[in-house]
Design an enzyme around this catalytic site. Structure first.
Site, PDB file in Angstrom:
ATOM      1  N   ASP A  76     -33.058   1.160  88.189  1.00 14.78           N
ATOM      2  CA  ASP A  76     -33.525   1.816  89.364  1.00 14.78           C
ATOM      3  C   ASP A  76     -34.217   0.806  90.346  1.00 14.78           C
ATOM      4  O   ASP A  76     -34.441  -0.549  89.690  1.00 14.78           O
ATOM      5  CB  ASP A  76     -34.775   2.600  89.049  1.00 14.78           C
ATOM      6  CG  ASP A  76     -34.339   3.746  88.090  1.00 14.78           C
ATOM      7  OD1 ASP A  76     -33.025   4.231  88.073  1.00 14.78           O
ATOM      8  OD2 ASP A  76     -35.150   4.519  87.622  1.00 14.78           O
ATOM      9  N   ARG A  77     -34.169   0.882  91.668  1.00 18.62           N
ATOM     10  CA  ARG A  77     -34.691  -0.098  92.542  1.00 18.62           C
ATOM     11  C   ARG A  77     -36.012  -0.614  92.116  1.00 18.62           C
ATOM     12  O   ARG A  77     -36.089  -1.932  92.343  1.00 18.62           O
ATOM     13  CB  ARG A  77     -34.734   0.473  93.860  1.00 18.62           C
ATOM     14  CG  ARG A  77     -35.200  -0.307  94.965  1.00 18.62           C
ATOM     15  CD  ARG A  77     -35.108   0.384  96.453  1.00 18.62           C
ATOM     16  NE  ARG A  77     -35.406  -0.296  97.567  1.00 18.62           N
ATOM     17  CZ  ARG A  77     -36.869  -0.406  98.285  1.00 18.62           C
ATOM     18  NH1 ARG A  77     -37.591   0.111  97.341  1.00 18.62           N
ATOM     19  NH2 ARG A  77     -36.771  -1.312  99.179  1.00 18.62           N
TER      20      ARG A  77
END
Length: 274
Positions: A98-99
């Site tokens: 995830d970012r």
């Protein structure tokens, strides 16, 4: 008569000719991208291991693995063009983070390595270990395995995972092992080992236990602990074990715990493992 009408195509066929083929569009992700010297130095600084087959990166938080938020945004996949070979081949990411999750992420340098590792992922030959800081530590036993199916839910461009019943038509099996490494009355440091790789799996399973990850706005995580703001999603991919594509033996790559997570642990009096 339209040049693409059935009559026109039949006329071409009678003359023994083939209609001109339209060129296939190339996905934007496969188009070469110019990488500045500054960005090349930045992505090079993330390397924790490389050989002739694989590269391991310590991805910082706030960097997307792929895609991004806006046409000029950076992502790690695009930054792989910094290592393009004369043949035009560049390393390919094998999985994603995830970012806002930091930590270890693996790329393959060759087509055979990419294929080998992709198949290893499918047969679940990868072992991943994450560290998370959570709130509501009283909701967590010292050790627990969550075996709760997840389904994906999308609204516009946003996507979530939700715990659901096993007989839901969109249900996907999801299993995560958790172990509390350190705890106080306000927070806990948790080792997370996902068996499956569903979207946001660790985040959703911890929220399901009533102990969401600190800084996880999407799933109800605390935005402050001990009177201080949480700097970001407190989730770090600590290590990754995988079969090496050259010899098949297991190899483990690790990413050091970033400073913001160390500082948060120190402030909360949570002890990091050696």
């Amino acid at each position: 008569m339209s040049k693409h009408s059935p009559q026109h195509l039949k006329a071409i066929a009678r003359r023994g000719l083939r209609p001109k083929q339209q060129p296939k569009s190339v996905p934007a992700s496969k188009l070469p991208r110019q990488i500045s010297a500054e960005d090349k130095a930045w992505v090079t600084s993330m390397i924790v291991w490389q050989d002739d087959f694989v590269m391991g990166f310590n991805k910082p938080s706030n960097l997307s693995s792929q895609g991004g938020r806006g046409p000029d945004s950076h992502n790690l996949d695009d930054l792989m063009w910094a290592f393009v070979k004369p043949s035009g081949r560049r390393p390919m990411l094998i999985h994603r983070l995830d970012r806002d999750t930091s930590g270890i992420i693996l790329a393959a340098k060759t087509h055979p390595a990419t294929s080998y590792l992709g198949k290893a992922m499918i047969r679940r030959a990868f072992a991943k270990t994450y560290l998370a800081i959570v709130s509501n530590p009283h909701n967590l036993p010292d050790r627990v395995t969550v075996d709760a199916p997840l389904r994906r839910e999308e609204i516009g461009r946003e996507a979530w995972s939700r715990v659901c019943e096993a007989d839901h038509p969109d249900a996907q099996t999801a299993t995560t092992h958790f172990e509390v490494l350190s705890r106080t009355d306000e927070a806990a440091l948790v080792r997370c080992q996902p068996v499956t790789g569903r979207m946001h799996q660790i985040r959703v399973h911890l929220a399901h236990l009533g102990a969401p990850i600190a800084g996880d706005v999407r799933y109800g995580g605390a935005l402050s602990l001990s009177g201080a703001a949480v700097p970001r999603l407190m989730l770090h991919a600590r290590s990754l074990t995988f079969p090496h594509p050259e010899h098949g033996n297991d190899m483990t790559l690790s990413a050091p715990v970033p400073d913001d997570m160390r500082e948060t642990c120190a402030r909360l009096e949570l002890k990091l493992p050696d």
